[in-house]
Design a protein around this motif. Structure first.
Motif, PDB file in Angstrom:
ATOM      1  N   LEU A 520      68.693  50.867  16.536  1.00 62.69           N
ATOM      2  CA  LEU A 520      70.378  51.129  17.597  1.00 62.69           C
ATOM      3  C   LEU A 520      70.024  49.694  18.250  1.00 62.69           C
ATOM      4  CD1 LEU A 520      71.733  54.629  17.568  1.00 62.69           C
ATOM      5  CD2 LEU A 520      72.145  52.659  16.301  1.00 62.69           C
ATOM      6  N   ARG A 521      68.867  50.324  18.740  1.00 66.56           N
ATOM      7  CA  ARG A 521      69.037  49.325  20.344  1.00 66.56           C
ATOM      8  C   ARG A 521      68.972  47.712  19.962  1.00 66.56           C
ATOM      9  NH1 ARG A 521      64.943  53.550  22.113  1.00 66.56           N
ATOM     10  NH2 ARG A 521      65.960  54.655  23.753  1.00 66.56           N
ATOM     11  N   SER A 522      68.029  47.901  18.494  1.00 65.44           N
ATOM     12  CA  SER A 522      67.966  45.612  17.889  1.00 65.44           C
ATOM     13  C   SER A 522      69.318  46.104  17.642  1.00 65.44           C
ATOM     14  CB  SER A 522      66.873  46.344  16.605  1.00 65.44           C
ATOM     15  OG  SER A 522      65.548  46.502  17.662  1.00 65.44           O
ATOM     16  N   ALA A 523      70.049  46.593  16.824  1.00 64.31           N
ATOM     17  CA  ALA A 523      71.393  46.519  16.378  1.00 64.31           C
ATOM     18  C   ALA A 523      72.101  45.890  17.493  1.00 64.31           C
ATOM     19  CB  ALA A 523      71.510  47.388  15.619  1.00 64.31           C
ATOM     20  N   LYS A 524      72.033  46.675  18.662  1.00 70.12           N
ATOM     21  CA  LYS A 524      73.354  46.315  18.933  1.00 70.12           C
ATOM     22  C   LYS A 524      72.605  44.695  19.986  1.00 70.12           C
ATOM     23  CE  LYS A 524      75.395  48.050  23.427  1.00 70.12           C
ATOM     24  NZ  LYS A 524      76.850  48.145  23.163  1.00 70.12           N
ATOM     25  N   SER A 525      71.608  44.960  20.038  1.00 71.74           N
ATOM     26  CA  SER A 525      71.163  43.273  20.740  1.00 71.74           C
ATOM     27  C   SER A 525      71.569  42.452  19.974  1.00 71.74           C
ATOM     28  CB  SER A 525      69.229  43.687  20.404  1.00 71.74           C
ATOM     29  OG  SER A 525      69.259  42.033  21.430  1.00 71.74           O
ATOM     30  N   SER A 526      71.362  42.561  18.790  1.00 76.59           N
ATOM     31  CA  SER A 526      72.146  41.504  17.423  1.00 76.59           C
ATOM     32  C   SER A 526      73.637  41.064  17.406  1.00 76.59           C
ATOM     33  CB  SER A 526      71.391  41.860  16.558  1.00 76.59           C
ATOM     34  OG  SER A 526      70.650  41.395  16.385  1.00 76.59           O
ATOM     35  N   LEU A 527      74.373  42.344  17.537  1.00 78.99           N
ATOM     36  CA  LEU A 527      76.010  42.557  17.899  1.00 78.99           C
ATOM     37  C   LEU A 527      76.879  42.551  18.839  1.00 78.99           C
ATOM     38  CD1 LEU A 527      75.652  45.744  15.193  1.00 78.99           C
ATOM     39  CD2 LEU A 527      76.556  43.517  14.828  1.00 78.99           C
ATOM     40  N   ASP A 528      75.827  42.891  20.046  1.00 77.23           N
ATOM     41  CA  ASP A 528      75.911  42.393  21.188  1.00 77.23           C
ATOM     42  C   ASP A 528      75.656  42.323  22.156  1.00 77.23           C
ATOM     43  OD1 ASP A 528      78.268  43.068  23.892  1.00 77.23           O
ATOM     44  OD2 ASP A 528      77.767  45.334  23.317  1.00 77.23           O
ATOM     45  N   PRO A 529      74.620  40.640  22.101  1.00 79.04           N
ATOM     46  CA  PRO A 529      73.911  40.750  22.874  1.00 79.04           C
ATOM     47  C   PRO A 529      74.459  40.643  24.571  1.00 79.04           C
ATOM     48  CG  PRO A 529      74.364  39.062  20.951  1.00 79.04           C
ATOM     49  CD  PRO A 529      75.775  39.806  21.314  1.00 79.04           C
ATOM     50  N   ALA A 530      75.128  40.326  24.843  1.00 72.88           N
ATOM     51  CA  ALA A 530      75.862  40.211  26.411  1.00 72.88           C
ATOM     52  C   ALA A 530      76.146  41.789  26.409  1.00 72.88           C
ATOM     53  CB  ALA A 530      76.959  40.017  26.238  1.00 72.88           C
ATOM     54  N   GLY A 531      76.082  43.233  26.201  1.00 74.57           N
ATOM     55  CA  GLY A 531      76.071  45.002  25.981  1.00 74.57           C
ATOM     56  C   GLY A 531      77.399  44.557  26.958  1.00 74.57           C
ATOM     57  N   ILE A 532      78.315  44.751  25.750  1.00 75.98           N
ATOM     58  CA  ILE A 532      79.656  44.479  26.922  1.00 75.98           C
ATOM     59  C   ILE A 532      80.619  45.480  26.289  1.00 75.98           C
ATOM     60  CG2 ILE A 532      80.372  42.137  27.992  1.00 75.98           C
ATOM     61  CD1 ILE A 532      81.761  41.808  25.038  1.00 75.98           C
ATOM     62  N   LEU A 533      79.773  46.045  25.015  1.00 70.07           N
ATOM     63  CA  LEU A 533      81.250  47.412  24.059  1.00 70.07           C
ATOM     64  C   LEU A 533      80.809  48.851  24.575  1.00 70.07           C
ATOM     65  CD1 LEU A 533      80.471  45.409  20.573  1.00 70.07           C
ATOM     66  CD2 LEU A 533      82.767  45.699  21.738  1.00 70.07           C
ATOM     67  N   ASN A 534      81.640  49.045  24.860  1.00 63.35           N
ATOM     68  CA  ASN A 534      81.057  50.664  25.322  1.00 63.35           C
ATOM     69  C   ASN A 534      80.278  50.910  25.926  1.00 63.35           C
ATOM     70  OD1 ASN A 534      83.104  52.518  25.574  1.00 63.35           O
ATOM     71  ND2 ASN A 534      82.371  53.534  23.566  1.00 63.35           N
ATOM     72  N   PRO A 535      79.483  50.715  26.831  1.00 61.31           N
ATOM     73  CA  PRO A 535      78.356  50.539  27.623  1.00 61.31           C
ATOM     74  C   PRO A 535      78.283  52.515  27.963  1.00 61.31           C
ATOM     75  CG  PRO A 535      79.490  48.835  28.661  1.00 61.31           C
ATOM     76  CD  PRO A 535      80.333  50.074  28.080  1.00 61.31           C
ATOM     77  N   GLY A 536      76.531  52.710  27.777  1.00 59.13           N
ATOM     78  CA  GLY A 536      76.368  54.028  28.197  1.00 59.13           C
ATOM     79  C   GLY A 536      76.858  54.889  26.573  1.00 59.13           C
TER      80      GLY A 536
END
Length: 540
Positions: A520-536
């Motif tokens: 999941l972390r890898s998927a988020k890193s690929s899809l949302d590189p800046a980490g802006i989507l619904n953090p937490g």
């Protein structure tokens, strides 16, 4: 809020006009010893102390974005008990800086591009009916917070009669979705309790469970394909009735809760509208026997539309019983065939486990008037109809009791049949003790089964206890923690259909395999590189 259902309550559940008045709150609170004499007042939305917005969108996006205080207040929290408590206390520091109301998918792309560049957290928002902290921003080092309201994307775009499917935008509320399908003779047949106040995108993002107890219980079962906008690009899966080509791409986004992308539309399997319905209620003196009866039904292949077991307390709370017996609410429906025979087969099965069929009201396979939310008009004396009315009314009563100082909330789970009786008893005894220790008074703890499968069931618990204004949230957090530990101990899921959000992260992290968390972390890193989507949500 003009783009959503009119008359919505900004601070509590549902419609403002259906919230209980002060006198009604006081009368209801008098039924539970230890509460206040008068309800806590609802804050004036025009006088809330909101933080000054930290953001200013670029000119090209200005017409899509608002800093209106009332709009920001209404997008601060979901509709859980702890959300209502915080609003009543005037705790609005978590309000988003801005609310965006995109009109088309291209607007979503532009907003995410801007947010990624400027390190702005984006919290996708549909109906805002989350009860697990799924639509609020709690912590992080972002430059600001944007609530992304999808409710302007609310149309049924296309209907494929040959394949019996529809292409629907994610911002469509349940009633609007059904109203647009009705002229075609179709229904999605997905009716969660929040049906009137939640959107298709929210259902998909949280893997919502519908009202129907067997068969297609989750929104997953209806999905042909999805279209999702992520900061790194647009995902669209092929429309297929089924595929064995590797892991399903849609499964990545179903239940992703806005952390991996923003769902903008989906192709969904639809059905002909039911014309035949039949229902009955069955009494049991012994709850374990009732559990065995429901298991037999779930494994029979009859697939009732409704198969909801209420323990004595839940039956009495909902007006379906007098508190002396458990009540099984049974129902069948069909678009083309009478269902009387199916109901009679089901009743024969449950009689074999000591069930007593209650006569009068609701039985019989005659055509029923469909009100668009999966219900049919029933006689007032019908216990099934009485319980369902109370079921839809319960969140309003919760808000009223919250204003009186009570702790009133629910939690749900699912597990296999071999462990279900032990878990239910552990919750009744163990959590019952915890409620009394935490609040200083015995509480009310009820159970019902909301969904049943051949291999297991979904128990749903209601907790009602006398709290203290100012301490209600802390009390519930302690009770919730005790409940979560009981569920983990019995290897029962932390949520069957309420989703993870932020409130369930502690137990979700323990439930999921750690390797899957890495994926999941890898998927988020690929899809949302800046980490802006619904953090937490789902992962850090």
């Amino acid at each position: 809020m003009a783009d959503g259902p009119t008359g919505r309550s900004w601070w509590g559940w549902g419609n403002e006009s259906e919230q209980l008045g002060d006198e009604e709150c006081a009368a209801l609170g008098a039924l539970l010893p230890g509460l206040r004499e008068h309800p806590v007042p609802v804050p004036d939305i025009r006088r809330l102390d909101l933080p000054t917005p930290r953001l200013a969108p670029p000119g090209a996006l200005a017409e899509l974005v608002s800093a209106d205080p009332a709009l920001r207040a209404a997008h601060t929290y979901g509709k859980a008990f702890r959300d209502v408590v915080r609003v009543l206390a005037g705790e609005m520091a978590a309000a988003p800086d801005l609310v965006a109301l995109p009109r088309r998918e291209a607007d979503v792309v532009d907003l995410l591009d801007w947010a990624s560049r400027e390190n702005v957290a984006v919290v996708p928002f549909g109906g805002g009916s989350s009860v697990v902290g799924g639509v609020e921003y709690r912590e992080g080092d972002h430059a600001g917070v944007l609530s992304l309201d999808l409710t302007r994307l609310d149309r049924v775009l296309e209907v494929d009669r040959e394949s019996r499917a529809a292409r629907i935008q994610a911002g469509a509320f349940g009633p609007a979705l059904e109203a647009q399908l009705r002229p075609h003779g179709y229904t999605l047949r997905h009716f969660p309790q929040s049906f009137e106040f939640s959107t298709l995108g929210g259902w998909l993002a949280t893997r919502a469970g519908g009202h129907y107890a067997t068969g297609h219980t989750h929104i997953d079962d209806f999905v042909e394909s999805m279209r999702v906008v992520a900061p790194s690009g647009v995902h669209e899966s092929w429309r297929l009735p089924g595929s064995g080509a590797g892991p399903s791409p849609d499964r990545l986004f179903l239940g992703s809760e806005g952390a991996l992308g923003v769902i903008t539309e989906a192709w969904l399997r639809v059905q002909e509208r039911p014309a035949h319905k039949a229902s009955a209620s069955v009494l049991f003196d012994d709850f374990p026997a009732a559990l065995r009866a429901v298991r037999t039904l779930a494994q029979s292949g009859l697939n009732p539309a409704n198969c909801r077991l209420l323990d004595p307390g839940e039956a009495m709370l909902g007006g379906a019983g007098d508190g002396s017996s458990s009540v099984l609410v049974l129902g069948f429906e069909s678009a083309g065939q009478p269902v009387d025979a199916l109901l009679e087969q089901a009743l024969d099965l449950v009689r074999g486990h000591g069930g007593r069929v209650r006569t009068g009201g609701g039985a019989g396979g005659r055509p029923a008037a469909d009100r668009g939310d999966g219900s049919a008009a029933r006689p007032a004396a019908d216990p099934a109809g009485a319980w369902r009315s109370a079921f839809l009314r319960m969140p309003y009563l919760r808000d009223a009791m919250t204003r009186m100082g009570a702790v009133v909330e629910t939690f749900e789970t699912a597990l296999t049949w071999d462990r279900a009786p032990e878990l239910i008893e552990a919750v009744r005894t163990g959590l019952g003790r915890a409620v009394e220790e935490i609040t200083g008074r015995p509480g009310i703890l009820n159970c019902r089964l909301t969904h049943v499968y051949p291999d297991g069931c979904a128990p749903y618990f209601t907790v009602i206890a006398a709290g203290r204004v100012g301490a209600q949230r802390a009390m519930w957090d302690e009770i919730k923690a005790a409940a979560g530990e009981i569920l983990v101990r019995h290897r029962a899921t932390i949520t069957h259909h309420h989703a993870v959000g932020r409130d369930h992260r502690t137990w979700y992290d323990r439930q999921r395999p750690e390797l899957f968390a890495d994926v999941l972390r890898s998927a988020k890193s690929s899809l949302d590189p800046a980490g802006i989507l619904n953090p937490g949500v789902l992962v850090d």
